[in-house]
Design a protein around this motif. Structure first.
Motif, PDB file in Angstrom:
ATOM      1  N   LYS A   1       0.977  -1.141  -0.200  1.00  0.00           N
ATOM      2  CA  LYS A   1       0.156  -0.157  -0.035  1.00  0.00           C
ATOM      3  C   LYS A   1       0.826   1.193  -0.152  1.00  0.00           C
ATOM      4  O   LYS A   1       0.664   2.187  -0.931  1.00  0.00           O
ATOM      5  N   PHE A   2       1.892   1.296   0.519  1.00  0.00           N
ATOM      6  CA  PHE A   2       2.744   2.245   1.144  1.00  0.00           C
ATOM      7  C   PHE A   2       3.507   2.723  -0.635  1.00  0.00           C
ATOM      8  O   PHE A   2       3.613   3.816  -0.809  1.00  0.00           O
ATOM      9  N   ILE A   3       3.815   1.527  -1.026  1.00  0.00           N
ATOM     10  CA  ILE A   3       4.355   1.771  -2.468  1.00  0.00           C
ATOM     11  C   ILE A   3       3.418   2.410  -3.352  1.00  0.00           C
ATOM     12  O   ILE A   3       3.821   3.226  -4.421  1.00  0.00           O
ATOM     13  N   GLY A   4       2.125   1.976  -3.393  1.00  0.00           N
ATOM     14  CA  GLY A   4       1.284   2.502  -4.123  1.00  0.00           C
ATOM     15  C   GLY A   4       1.028   4.201  -3.729  1.00  0.00           C
ATOM     16  O   GLY A   4       1.165   4.848  -4.896  1.00  0.00           O
ATOM     17  N   ILE A   5       1.414   4.549  -2.612  1.00  0.00           N
ATOM     18  CA  ILE A   5       1.081   5.898  -2.242  1.00  0.00           C
ATOM     19  C   ILE A   5       2.610   6.588  -2.749  1.00  0.00           C
ATOM     20  O   ILE A   5       2.349   7.727  -3.223  1.00  0.00           O
ATOM     21  N   TYR A   6       3.404   5.883  -2.433  1.00  0.00           N
ATOM     22  CA  TYR A   6       4.707   6.373  -2.985  1.00  0.00           C
ATOM     23  C   TYR A   6       4.987   6.666  -4.482  1.00  0.00           C
ATOM     24  O   TYR A   6       5.507   7.930  -4.893  1.00  0.00           O
ATOM     25  N   ASN A   7       4.366   5.875  -5.197  1.00  0.00           N
ATOM     26  CA  ASN A   7       4.176   6.434  -6.805  1.00  0.00           C
ATOM     27  C   ASN A   7       3.576   7.331  -7.307  1.00  0.00           C
ATOM     28  O   ASN A   7       3.736   8.157  -8.140  1.00  0.00           O
TER      29      ASN A   7
END
Lengths: 465, 542
Positions: free
Chosen positions: B150-156
């Motif tokens: 989920k973090f990676i999704g937000i990070y992108n």
């Protein structure tokens, strides 16, 4: 199981009884019928098995007339024939018995050299009273056991003091300074401690008096010193830290975790630049051997204001530290062979050695048992302990009377009826804490505490409280 | 009965100092000097490592920025420390500080066992660090695995200047379970296209430590850079040079024996802490002895560095070995001869030039030998006259003859310098010899204890103590010792040396039981509970 052992066989041949070979078993059996049987000498205590001789050899009818007719020309030959099994299946114990007939065997083997044995000699040999080596051993062991049981901890303590007295002649200071410390070791130790090293003493003999002498000469009234007796069986690191923290000069808060406590102590000491000396007798003591405790000491050793002088006695003592810990402590090792007896250090071991014979429990075992008791059971036990301590100085005190105990328990609402109390006492008996005996005076039931050492009972009372 | 802890406070009044010793000043300048040297050497060598790591991270960062491409592999920077990792904790603190300040990176340091005992714990630690920069908008969701993706999704969705790379630092990589590391890498490899992830690993061992990583199932997903700027030998050389071969004022002397002891001890334990402790002990214990022979340090270092240009390290592979030869006053001409005889013109030139160009402190000897070296160098450059008459029937060519002559001159020059180091050294007798060092720092406590128990020499005039008598019988027994037999033997030994009248009060038995308790306490026996009248033997010694 076959064994290659020689079995003496007595051969009697006569014209009337051609080729009659009689096994030694048979002869001995016959002999045993006319004489009292030997005492059973069990070679093993287990399961109360006693080995009675000649049980398996069948009775052979004696034909006295026949034997009487044996004429002069008859002779008895005695051959030692090896690799022959006994005629009848014999119990292992009997074989063992036979092997231990050293005197008989010797004579028999001697006589076989000329293969002639006179009848009268043979009679002599067979009819000699036989005391096996086992009998002597058992008597010795019994005597040893009975003497051992009679020894009390006070006897041992006195003996240890006598041994110490023999070496010291009352002057510990002189003995240590002249015989043990040949040079200026105390000076060196003090210098190293002040320079940031820590001293570790090892060697044969108790070093407790040496440490206290060093304290008196160099640290008394000069520096804040804590002498920690690590050999005590009931010492814990938490108690040590509490005592150190609570000292007014340090005044640190005692925290839940030991590591946090020591770090708090170190902080206070560094803030005040207060030099403190820790003299640890037996840093390898029973309760100090785990890694967590040694980590606490390691943290203390790394502080520049804490100076440690410790002793180590156990033969494998240095194994409590790994390479990293050893270097953290910054030990300077000194070999000091005092050859003084370990009096205070071996209290627990002395009690354990005697207690084995009287089937009593060690301190730690009793404490463990007490911890597992219910609160009510503990209260009842406390009554017994208090009664013991109150009356132990009386000569004829056998123990607390059952009726008295019941009255007290009932008054305090520990039990409702006698049966409950008896059930509780049975639990204590199972744990080998007490014994129910009949009084010699009036035949009443007495509850006797099996722990007789006052110090230990006092310790138990503290624990119960 | 003894109390657990006896407390003795200070009660001395200021009027009468009872103990003069406490007021004697202890000179600990040498000890402090050693501490400073160790700290400086460590920080010097750590700085190199940090620089190497920063260079690699910089390079990777640049690549990512310029090419706008992600890596196909996860970059790993393996620091092969070749020594105990606990002594280099400052290195990783420094790395953390530098990386977080110079690069916009989130540093996750996994230093305690708890933190890397499972993937869950690793992700928990990661989440805690990420939350500092990217606060969790949904704190109620406790599923860590889910949160990472989920973090990676937000990070992108973040802007480029808001994005930070992830750098994991694992100081003690060898204590981490390799399968946990493999699973973690597998998890991260799914995300490397979105976020820059790299690792800095600390390895205690040398090359063989890397094999564990290289041979793992995830090797194909990693790109490993090994950094070898640290080794046990390197630390040792720097420390010896700083302590004994530098121009500092706090120099103290060490004997060959002491240096030999320290050398052996260090390379057995690979512990800088042990080395520090041993050197401090030597420095403090020998503080009364003044240095008699002043070593010409400049010349020493210069000649060592010069000779390192020759083949096969004629003065020793390491500076400490040359120093040890100097201290033990052993000539090293054989090796020098062999080395010079096998050296080329270029090597001889480099040797002379490095000496000529060394930073000298205007030392007279250095100047003298510098001039000599220059002379030899110039002579060598001149052509030798081609004299056919002097050329005998030998097959040697002109160039061979020239080389030999050059070698000879350089050898004589080197020999002259080395000879001034082998001038008779006044024997400084010191009590801190190798035996004492062993006794004070690495004693064999068990051997000493048993030797004392068994040696009868001490007891010729006095009675042998009970413990020694018991131990004598103990050594001759088997595993299970019957107490009654032991007592009989003990009693007979006691009766041999003492006159004991009718032992009515059973004093011998009491002494026996006390001795038995002592042996129990010392760890030699264990009173057997299975067969009550036996003691179990716990130690066996020849």
């Amino acid at each position: 199981m076959t064994t290659n052992r020689s079995v003496p066989i007595v051969v009697i041949s006569s014209e009337n009884i051609p080729n009659k070979i009689r096994n030694i078993d048979d002869i001995e059996y016959e002999v045993s019928q006319t004489f009292l049987p030997l005492k059973s000498t069990p070679s093993r205590k287990s399961k109360g098995r006693s080995l009675i001789k000649y049980k398996s050899a069948p009775p052979i009818p004696t034909n006295n007339d026949e034997n009487n007719e044996i004429k002069e020309n008859e002779f008895t030959r005695l051959h030692v024939i090896s690799h022959i099994l006994p005629r009848f299946p014999v119990r292992h114990g009997i074989l063992k018995q036979k092997r231990k007939y050293t005197s008989k065997k010797k004579i028999l083997t001697e006589k076989t050299s000329d293969n002639i044995m006179r009848p009268e000699n043979m009679d002599k040999i067979l009819l000699e009273p036989n005391l096996s080596n086992d009998d002597i051993d058992t008597k010795k062991k019994k005597k040893f056991k009975s003497n051992l049981i009679q020894l009390t901890p006070d006897d041992l303590h006195e003996t240890a003091l006598k041994i110490q007295e023999k070496s010291l002649h009352g002057k510990a200071h002189d003995y240590l300074m002249i015989n043990i410390l040949r040079g200026n070791e105390f000076d060196e130790w003090f210098r190293y401690l002040r320079a940031g090293f820590n001293i570790l003493l090892h060697g044969v003999g108790s070093k407790k008096s040496l440490v206290s002498l060093f304290f008196k000469k160099y640290l008394k009234n000069e520096y804040l010193t804590f002498i920690i007796n690590g050999f005590m069986p009931n010492i814990t690191i938490k108690q040590v830290l509490q005592i150190i923290s609570s000292h007014p000069d340090i005044n640190a808060n005692t925290l839940n975790s030991n590591e946090e406590s020591i770090q708090e102590i170190i902080k206070r000491i560094e803030a005040k630049k207060l030099n403190i000396y820790l003299l640890i007798n037996n840093i390898d003591g029973m309760n100090f051997r785990n890694t967590n405790v040694q980590n606490i000491f390691k943290l203390a050793a790394q502080c520049q204001y804490i100076h440690i002088l410790a002793t180590i006695d156990h033969i494998h003592g240095p194994l409590i530290w790994n390479q990293q810990s050893l270097t953290s402590f910054r030990w300077i090792w000194y070999t000091v062979h005092t050859w003084l007896p370990y009096i205070d250090e071996t209290t627990n071991e002395r009690l354990n050695t005697i207690r084995l014979k009287t089937s009593q429990l060690s301190i730690s075992a009793v404490e463990h048992v007490i911890e597992s008791l219910t609160p009510n059971a503990r209260r009842i036990f406390r009554l017994l302990v208090e009664a013991f301590l109150a009356n132990c100085n009386l000569k004829d005190y056998e123990g607390m009377k059952f009726t008295e105990l019941y009255e007290q328990c009932k008054r305090s609402f520990y039990v409702n009826n006698e049966q409950n109390l008896r059930l509780q006492l049975i639990e204590f008996i199972d744990h080998r804490l007490i014994k129910l005996v009949k009084s010699t005076n009036d035949g009443q039931e007495i509850v006797r505490l099996l722990i007789v050492e006052q110090d230990i009972v006092k310790q138990l009372l503290d624990k119960l409280n | 009965m003894d109390t657990i802890v006896e407390v003795h406070s200070v009660t001395r009044t200021t009027q009468k100092p009872s103990n003069k010793k406490s007021h004697e000043k202890i000179d600990i300048t040498r000890i402090d000097h050693i501490t400073n040297v160790f700290t400086n050497v460590k920080s010097q060598l750590h700085a190199r490592l940090v620089t190497s790591v920063l260079d690699i991270v910089k390079k990777n960062d640049k690549f990512r920025r310029i090419t706008n491409r992600c890596f196909e592999y996860i970059p790993i920077m393996a620091l092969c420390m070749d020594s105990n990792m606990s002594e280099h904790s400052h290195l990783f603190d420094e790395l953390q500080e530098q990386l977080s300040s110079k690069f916009k990176s989130i540093i996750i340091k996994l230093q305690t066992i708890d933190q890397y005992s499972s993937i869950h714990n690793i992700l928990k630690t990661t989440k805690n660090e990420l939350n500092k920069f990217y606060p969790d908008k949904d704190p109620e969701n406790k599923n860590v695995f889910f949160q990472l993706s989920k973090f990676i999704g937000i990070y992108n969705e973040l802007k480029e200047n808001e994005k930070r790379s992830l750098i994991f630092i694992i100081p003690e990589f060898e204590s981490m379970n390799i399968s946990i590391f493999e699973n973690f890498i597998n998890l991260l490899s799914l995300q490397i296209k979105s976020i820059s992830i790299s690792f800095v690993l600390g390895l205690s061992g040398g090359d063989h430590s890397l094999q564990r990583l290289v041979a793992s199932r995830i090797a194909s997903k990693l790109s490993i850079d090994t950094i070898y700027d640290s080794s046990a030998r390197k630390y040792y050389e720097y420390i010896i040079k700083s302590l004994f071969l530098s121009e500092s004022n706090e120099q103290f002397t060490i004997t060959a024996e002491q240096l030999h002891f320290v050398d052996n001890g260090y390379f057995e334990t690979f512990s800088l802490a042990w080395l520090e402790h041993a050197l401090k002990f030597i420095a403090f214990s020998d503080s009364t002895i003044q240095p008699v022979n002043q070593l010409n340090i400049c010349l020493f270092n210069a000649i060592y560095v010069s000779c390192n240009q020759l083949p096969n390290y004629p003065l020793g592979r390491y500076r400490s070995s040359f120093y040890e030869s100097y201290l033990s006053n052993t000539p090293m001409f054989n090796e020098l001869t062999l080395s010079v005889n096998s050296s080329t013109i270029h090597q001889l030139d480099t040797c002379l030039n490095s000496f000529i160009e060394h930073k000298c402190n205007e030392n007279s000897l250095c100047i003298k030998y510098c001039q000599l070296a220059k002379k030899i160098f110039l002579e060598q450059e001149q052509q030798i006259a081609d004299d056919t008459q002097t050329l005998s029937n030998t097959l040697r060519s002109v160039s061979d003859k020239k080389l030999n002559r050059y070698r000879e001159q350089v050898f004589l020059w080197l020999k002259q310098i080395c000879e001034c180091f082998i001038s008779p050294i006044i024997n400084t007798s010191t009590k801190i010899n190798e035996n004492l060092l062993h006794e004070r720092l690495v004693p064999m406590t068990r051997a000493i204890f048993i030797r004392e128990l068994t040696e009868n020499v001490n007891w010729k005039q006095r009675q042998i103590p009970d413990l020694a008598l018991l131990y004598r019988v103990y050594t001759e027994s088997g595993t299970k010792i019957p107490l009654s037999d032991w007592f009989d033997s003990f009693a007979s030994l006691v009766e041999e040396q003492e006159i004991v009248d009718n032992d009515k009060d059973k004093s011998i038995l009491a002494r026996f039981v006390h001795g038995l308790a002592e042996l129990d306490y010392l760890g030699f026996t264990k009173t057997s509970l299975q067969r009550s009248f036996h003691a179990t033997k716990l130690t066996w010694d020849n």
